[in-house]
Design an enzyme around this catalytic site. Structure first.
Site, PDB file in Angstrom:
ATOM      1  N   THR A  24       0.843  -1.194   0.000  1.00 58.01           N
ATOM      2  CA  THR A  24       0.000   0.000   0.000  1.00 58.01           C
ATOM      3  C   THR A  24       0.878   1.245   0.000  1.00 58.01           C
ATOM      4  O   THR A  24       1.800   1.360   0.803  1.00 58.01           O
ATOM      5  CB  THR A  24      -0.910   0.008   1.240  1.00 58.01           C
ATOM      6  OG1 THR A  24      -1.768  -1.128   1.185  1.00 58.01           O
ATOM      7  CG2 THR A  24      -1.740   1.278   1.295  1.00 58.01           C
ATOM      8  N   ASN A 175      -3.775 -11.222   5.609  1.00 58.53           N
ATOM      9  CA  ASN A 175      -3.660 -10.018   6.441  1.00 58.53           C
ATOM     10  C   ASN A 175      -4.956  -9.560   7.095  1.00 58.53           C
ATOM     11  O   ASN A 175      -5.120  -8.387   7.431  1.00 58.53           O
ATOM     12  CB  ASN A 175      -3.074  -8.866   5.622  1.00 58.53           C
ATOM     13  CG  ASN A 175      -1.666  -9.171   5.127  1.00 58.53           C
ATOM     14  OD1 ASN A 175      -1.070 -10.168   5.510  1.00 58.53           O
ATOM     15  ND2 ASN A 175      -1.146  -8.331   4.248  1.00 58.53           N
ATOM     16  N   TYR A 177      -8.105  -9.416   5.917  1.00 61.56           N
ATOM     17  CA  TYR A 177      -9.142  -8.787   5.097  1.00 61.56           C
ATOM     18  C   TYR A 177     -10.261  -9.794   4.783  1.00 61.56           C
ATOM     19  O   TYR A 177     -10.262 -10.905   5.308  1.00 61.56           O
ATOM     20  CB  TYR A 177      -8.520  -8.168   3.857  1.00 61.56           C
ATOM     21  CG  TYR A 177      -7.489  -7.121   4.205  1.00 61.56           C
ATOM     22  CD1 TYR A 177      -7.838  -5.973   4.921  1.00 61.56           C
ATOM     23  CD2 TYR A 177      -6.142  -7.300   3.876  1.00 61.56           C
ATOM     24  CE1 TYR A 177      -6.903  -5.026   5.280  1.00 61.56           C
ATOM     25  CE2 TYR A 177      -5.184  -6.350   4.229  1.00 61.56           C
ATOM     26  CZ  TYR A 177      -5.571  -5.224   4.928  1.00 61.56           C
ATOM     27  OH  TYR A 177      -4.631  -4.292   5.299  1.00 61.56           O
TER      28      TYR A 177
END
Length: 364
Positions: A24, A175, A177
């Site tokens: 990100t 992670n 999500y």
């Protein structure tokens, strides 16, 4: 030097065994989700990686996790990504789009909507929004019909990715999500066909994989997983059972690759490598960036076919060349990892082999 050898897999061929991990960067237009104009330059600078996996790209607005995250849910976004993929290809590179839905790891201050998840279980801790760090909120449990809509959002985003010139897509199942939220028992407390047993918790991830494969073909589809990783308040005490079942189901496809995040406390690679006959990309998660020697060891041991490097690629756009020469590595300040600021994005220089300074450093 094994990392710099070409790799020839059943579904994917790469000039070296170094992948640029998805990271990100938070520099997209926060209103439109369109990647910043310099995104093309950023990825093109790093095209010597055997494979680039893009930053996470949301498949619908509710799946956005924070400020400045790009999407692939509109034609405007896809058009902007075409410039990125063209720039990478012009430099001889290959790039997959990482498609994600953040699930409960979101906030109304980011999307204007209540986050959604398998169950209404609030994440511990705080989350970063446009107003800064703020308390998490309780997500809304997805209805069965809505789950099917999210599956189709993944498939539609995959189609847009290919139309935008990406070489394939990586589904973000790691992670903490949405995809991993369905896999984990502490976030999936459903009592319908999407929850309960380990096999039932696989249903949504496998539906996403199947829908995307139907849309663009298995050879252009990959999945990223992080078994047992507690990030974003995930608890997976039964990860060995769950992920063994998942990998067994995935073997029916000749996917581009399986991307496994390995943590020191879990050591998922040693458990899953014998179960996965296809291409395996490994990513070591630790306090310090993965070193060249660690990457070489993963290849030599057979635990991985390709190794993903993250933070080192931020400050070293020509990382394969630096590894080839055992040259010094630049370091990036953590303050420039994320955000709208452009310093610390495309301003890290490549090596200058003809300079006296580099010549001395390379021989040391």
């Amino acid at each position: 030097m094994r990392l710099l050898e070409a790799f020839r897999g059943t579904a994917i061929q790469l000039p070296n065994r170094m992948a640029m991990a998805p990271m990100t960067r938070g520099r997209a237009d926060d209103v439109t989700g369109v990647p910043h104009p310099r995104t093309a330059e950023y990825y093109a600078q790093r095209a010597s990686a055997g494979l680039i996996v893009s930053e996470g790209v949301w498949v619908n607005r509710t799946g956005k996790s924070g400020p400045g995250i790009p999407g692939l849910a509109t034609e405007e976004q896809a058009e902007a990504w075409r410039a990125v993929t063209a720039a990478v290809h012009e430099e001889g590179g290959r790039i997959f789009a990482q498609l994600w839905h953040a699930g409960r790891v979101s906030h109304p201050g980011v999307t204007g909507r209540t986050p959604v998840a398998p169950s209404a279980v609030r994440q511990a801790g705080r989350i970063f929004s446009a107003e800064g760090w703020t308390d998490t909120v309780e997500p809304r449990a997805l209805g069965e019909g809505e789950i099917g809509e999210v599956v189709q959002d993944f498939a539609a985003a995959a189609r847009r990715a290919i139309e935008a010139g990406f070489d394939g897509v990586e589904l973000h199942g790691a992670n903490g999500y949405l995809i991993q939220e369905f896999l984990a028992g502490n976030t999936n407390r459903r009592e319908d066909r999407y929850g309960g047993s380990a096999a039932a918790r696989l249903r949504f991830p496998l539906e996403v994989v199947a829908a995307v494969v139907r849309q663009i073909g298995a050879a252009r589809v990959a999945l990223r997983i992080s078994p047992g990783n507690p990030e974003n308040d995930i608890s997976e005490d039964d990860w060995k059972e769950v992920y063994a079942l998942l990998v067994a189901e995935l073997r029916r496809y000749e996917l581009a690759y399986l991307h496994v995040i390995d943590t020191p406390d879990v050591e998922a690679l040693s458990h899953l490598r014998p179960l996965w006959p296809g291409t395996l990309v490994a990513n070591l998660r630790s306090e310090e960036p993965t070193t060249q020697d660690e990457g070489e060891s993963l290849i030599e041991s057979g635990l991985a076919d390709v190794v993903a490097f993250g933070r080192l690629f931020i400050a070293n756009p020509d990382l394969p060349a630096r590894f080839a020469l055992r040259a010094p590595l630049a370091q990036a300040d953590r303050d420039v990892y994320y955000g709208a600021r452009l310093d610390g994005y495309t301003d890290f220089p490549a090596l200058e082999p003809d300079s006296a300074k580099f010549a001395c450093s390379a021989r040391s």
